[in-house]
Design a protein around this motif. Sequence first.
Motif, PDB file in Angstrom:
ATOM      1  N   PHE A   1       0.841  -1.262  -0.052  1.00 34.67           N
ATOM      2  CA  PHE A   1      -0.138   0.035  -0.032  1.00 34.67           C
ATOM      3  C   PHE A   1       0.882   1.232  -0.030  1.00 34.67           C
ATOM      4  O   PHE A   1       0.163   2.327   0.014  1.00 34.67           O
ATOM      5  N   ARG A   2       2.160   0.939   0.082  1.00 42.10           N
ATOM      6  CA  ARG A   2       2.993   2.295   0.116  1.00 42.10           C
ATOM      7  C   ARG A   2       3.349   2.500  -1.410  1.00 42.10           C
ATOM      8  O   ARG A   2       3.865   1.698  -2.216  1.00 42.10           O
ATOM      9  N   SER A   3       3.336   4.017  -1.878  1.00 41.94           N
ATOM     10  CA  SER A   3       3.607   4.431  -3.143  1.00 41.94           C
ATOM     11  C   SER A   3       4.963   5.142  -3.180  1.00 41.94           C
ATOM     12  O   SER A   3       4.925   6.158  -2.334  1.00 41.94           O
ATOM     13  N   VAL A   4       6.104   4.578  -3.387  1.00 42.73           N
ATOM     14  CA  VAL A   4       7.468   5.446  -3.294  1.00 42.73           C
ATOM     15  C   VAL A   4       7.285   6.524  -4.281  1.00 42.73           C
ATOM     16  O   VAL A   4       7.948   7.524  -3.994  1.00 42.73           O
ATOM     17  N   ASP A   5       6.709   6.225  -5.641  1.00 36.34           N
ATOM     18  CA  ASP A   5       6.685   7.436  -6.636  1.00 36.34           C
ATOM     19  C   ASP A   5       5.869   8.560  -6.013  1.00 36.34           C
ATOM     20  O   ASP A   5       6.108   9.716  -6.453  1.00 36.34           O
ATOM     21  N   LEU A   6       5.040   8.417  -5.245  1.00 35.42           N
ATOM     22  CA  LEU A   6       4.159   9.555  -4.649  1.00 35.42           C
ATOM     23  C   LEU A   6       5.181  10.200  -3.851  1.00 35.42           C
ATOM     24  O   LEU A   6       4.708  11.622  -3.682  1.00 35.42           O
ATOM     25  N   GLU A   7       5.954   9.724  -3.087  1.00 38.95           N
ATOM     26  CA  GLU A   7       6.996  10.581  -2.195  1.00 38.95           C
ATOM     27  C   GLU A   7       7.846  11.180  -3.179  1.00 38.95           C
ATOM     28  O   GLU A   7       8.217  12.392  -2.664  1.00 38.95           O
ATOM     29  N   ARG A   8       8.357  10.470  -4.093  1.00 38.17           N
ATOM     30  CA  ARG A   8       9.261  11.555  -5.064  1.00 38.17           C
ATOM     31  C   ARG A   8       8.276  12.672  -5.707  1.00 38.17           C
ATOM     32  O   ARG A   8       8.860  13.811  -5.865  1.00 38.17           O
ATOM     33  N   TYR A   9       7.207  12.473  -6.100  1.00 38.04           N
ATOM     34  CA  TYR A   9       6.186  13.542  -6.667  1.00 38.04           C
ATOM     35  C   TYR A   9       6.040  14.490  -5.653  1.00 38.04           C
ATOM     36  O   TYR A   9       5.948  15.881  -6.040  1.00 38.04           O
TER      37      TYR A   9
END
Length: 605
Positions: free
Chosen positions: A190-198
């Motif tokens: 459920f963790r989105s690493v790309d959301l953290e980058r965005y």
Amino acid sequence: MGKKNKGGAPNLGRQLIKDRFGHTPRRKVDNDTMLHTTELQDGYDWGRLNLSSVTEESSFQAFLRTAELAGTEFQAEKLNITFVNPKQRVGLLSKTQEQRMHQKHDEHRDQLKIPRRPKWSKDTSAEELERAENEAFLNWRRDLALLQEDEEILMTPYEKNLEFWRQLWRVVERSDVVVQIVDARNPLLFRSVDLERYVKEVEPSKMNMILVNKSDLLTAEQRRHWAEYFDSEGIRTAFYSATLVEEELKQEAEAARQESFPEVRQLREAAEEIHQSLDKVEGTLSAIEQKLMVNKEELPLPLQPGDKNSSRLLSRLELIEFLRHIYSGPRHTEQHVTIGMVGYPNVGKSSTINSLMTVKKVSVSATPGKTKRFQTLFLDKDILLCDCPGLVMPSFVLTKADMLLNGILPIDQMRDHVPAVNLLCERIPRHILEDKYGIVIAKPLEGEDMERPPHSEELLLAYGYNRGFMTSNGQPDQARSARYVLKDYVNGRLLYAMGPPSLPQSEYHTFPERQRKVIEESQLPSQQQRAMRIDKSTSKELDKQFFDDKPTHAHVKGRTNFPNVRLANDGSLVTGADPAAKPWRHVKKERREKLRKKFSHLDEH
């Protein structure tokens, strides 16, 4: 009267039969053909804002949608059916295939992205911005589709409605801290690493955080492993349980309501006197324990931005204090810190907000699309919560059964229960299922591996018979039983937690020993034994039936009813007194018996 004229009016019954069977060799569908067709929508309905969440979309439905957007027409034949054996590992991967897929996931992890909002300025018109957003969104969907097609990688059914992603963009732009709420049983899914980058691309001063909800399902040791893992990833983490907090709030409200009654007040005063006397005893016992045991320091609450993650399960007030002090950078609004809440459906995002607000502010639903617009709620005078609609972001999974067990796909809309229940049986041991439900699952047949996990039908037949879920023909209802068992897994009654990649799964999650006494299948009633298996006849029963069935008459080609001929014990034929007589005279003809009566023993339970 003579025979009816064949050339006259056709017989009504014959005409009905011809209409039903003679001219329709294949069953027709809604559009009165056996073909799929596209229906182009370019009127008012097509131009309206569509706010329904689109996640569950098969490859064919995606092709239909693309054809409609492209304005093309096509036709394709329907009704392609494949039968599978439920006793096989249907829908699951072998160990070698799992390793190969995990290797592919690691190689293409960087390509797993979320759509970005195109660059814009005050001079950009609304039409130009919408055109740029549509083009960027289409390119994003095309890239993910190519990744799935070229590498044969299965993804979660991510959100395909652009309007929901626009809500996410607005939440990220106005939030100081973006909190991803994840399920404690499988946080990495459920963790989105790309959301953290965005978030960092929008504004480098913004902060990312992970809130591990449903943490009461984990032990303190398991929470410590995850706290250390997210420390190594460089992201702040907090452990929380919205369900636990809601139960505590209900208990406090019930206690306050009972305080208004005088009888209850007197009982409480008497109970307090007893507690005071017990406190003295506990004081002496605690002094002894301090000498015998090593003092364990209580885990501090990490309030400063540089503190390490704590495995402590936070209460409601502790989490509010944590959110108040976690961010020290420039704020979007000077008066308060804005906390953006993002998460999948069914991870407890709305329940978390409601538990923090102590009243229901957000409607709760496990289905995507319940929240249509982002909402802002003041948690305190200096804390503003920004609730984003539940978004299913793209993530790698091994099978569709994974998505059902993790609550990403709704169980009530499930079409095939066999793969998901097979995966559940591989994760949850046989003795845990028997202890939890008080059932006896059929053991493997002779010649099979006695240590193998049960098949889906073995679990569902035992569960359905025990609960009384039966079909119209008297068999246990497997589809209905599957929904109950899978919902128990999703709700945590059947607990299985995935560990961090740095720790072996067998060490991270262990199961308790068997609690109930082992019951052999032969000790059960015969009806229950037969209901527990689809194949009603075991090898022992077949052998016994074959050797007990002795022939009582001679077998001659084309005829078996010779009353004057019988088979002796030594195998020789013995004829009657008058073989020349006609044996079929004065003999009652054998009645034709209904097949359901003839084979009624096969329907026994």
